[in-house]
Design a protein around this motif. Structure first.
Motif: not given
Length: 210
Positions: A92-100, A114-126
């Motif tokens: 949750s903290a990662f999603v909030t901070a990654a909004a930058a 979960a952190l690895p799922v959030a990180f993987g999804a956002v990394a893929g999107a970028h």
């Protein structure tokens, strides 16, 4: 690199993933034991499962339903109450901070992820490469564990860096293996680490939240 920096506001410094209990019970006493412990986590522990889940969410770019299913699976795989709370809080903290770094995927992610799922999804999107994203994530998790071990007096900074350097090849190999994995490859066999995470919940005096 920004997302995986210790300065990125996730609060990961507050968690040890059961490492504190392992030290308390005498399962870990020095840098050599720490290296073996982390090697097992990469090979067949929660770090391996994190890598598989990260790669699955990365490949699910644009498929919010698939990401949601992966997030639910990741939460279910957390083997202890504190481990569950840890990965969801960090996610949750990662999603909030990654909004930058704006991306449509941020609005499509589940409220609890979960952190690895959030990180993987956002990394893929970028457009960050799958294997590179996994390498960076695992390196950051290992570095965080070593930082916790230093605070627990299992080793000093110099020996901690030696552990990190000694695990770099294993991190690369694990990321490469995870990049060609699927959900059928999930699984773990690190019983002492899992029990330590469970026992930490009732530890009276402690530095970490998990």
């Amino acid at each position: 690199m920004s997302w995986l920096s210790p300065a990125f506001p996730l609060g990961g410094f507050a968690y040890s993933g059961g490492l504190e209990r392992a030290a308390h019970d005498g399962l870990l006493r020095d840098a050599a034991g720490l290296k073996d412990w982390l090697s097992s986590g990469l090979a067949q522990g929660f770090l391996w499962n994190d890598a598989v889940l990260l790669c699955e969410s990365h490949r699910a770019e644009g498929d919010s339903a698939r990401i949601g299913e992966t997030a639910a699976l990741a939460a279910a795989l957390a083997g202890a109450r504190e481990r569950h709370a840890e990965t969801l809080a960090l996610g949750s903290a990662f999603v909030t901070a990654a909004a930058a770094w704006p991306a449509p995927v941020l609005a499509e992610l589940p409220d609890e992820i979960a952190l690895p799922v959030a990180f993987g999804a956002v990394a893929g999107a970028h457009g960050i490469g799958l294997e590179a994203a996994c390498q960076g994530y695992l390196h950051a998790q290992i570095a965080q564990s070593i930082s916790a071990a230093i605070r627990l007096s299992l080793c000093g900074q110099v020996l901690g860096l030696e552990v990190l350097a000694g695990l770099e090849e294993t991190i690369l190999e694990t990321a490469a293996r995870a990049a060609v994995s699927g959900l059928d490859d999930l699984g773990g066999c690190t019983f002492r680490a899992d029990v330590s995470a469970l026992r930490h919940e009732t530890q009276h005096s402690r530095l970490f939240r998990s």
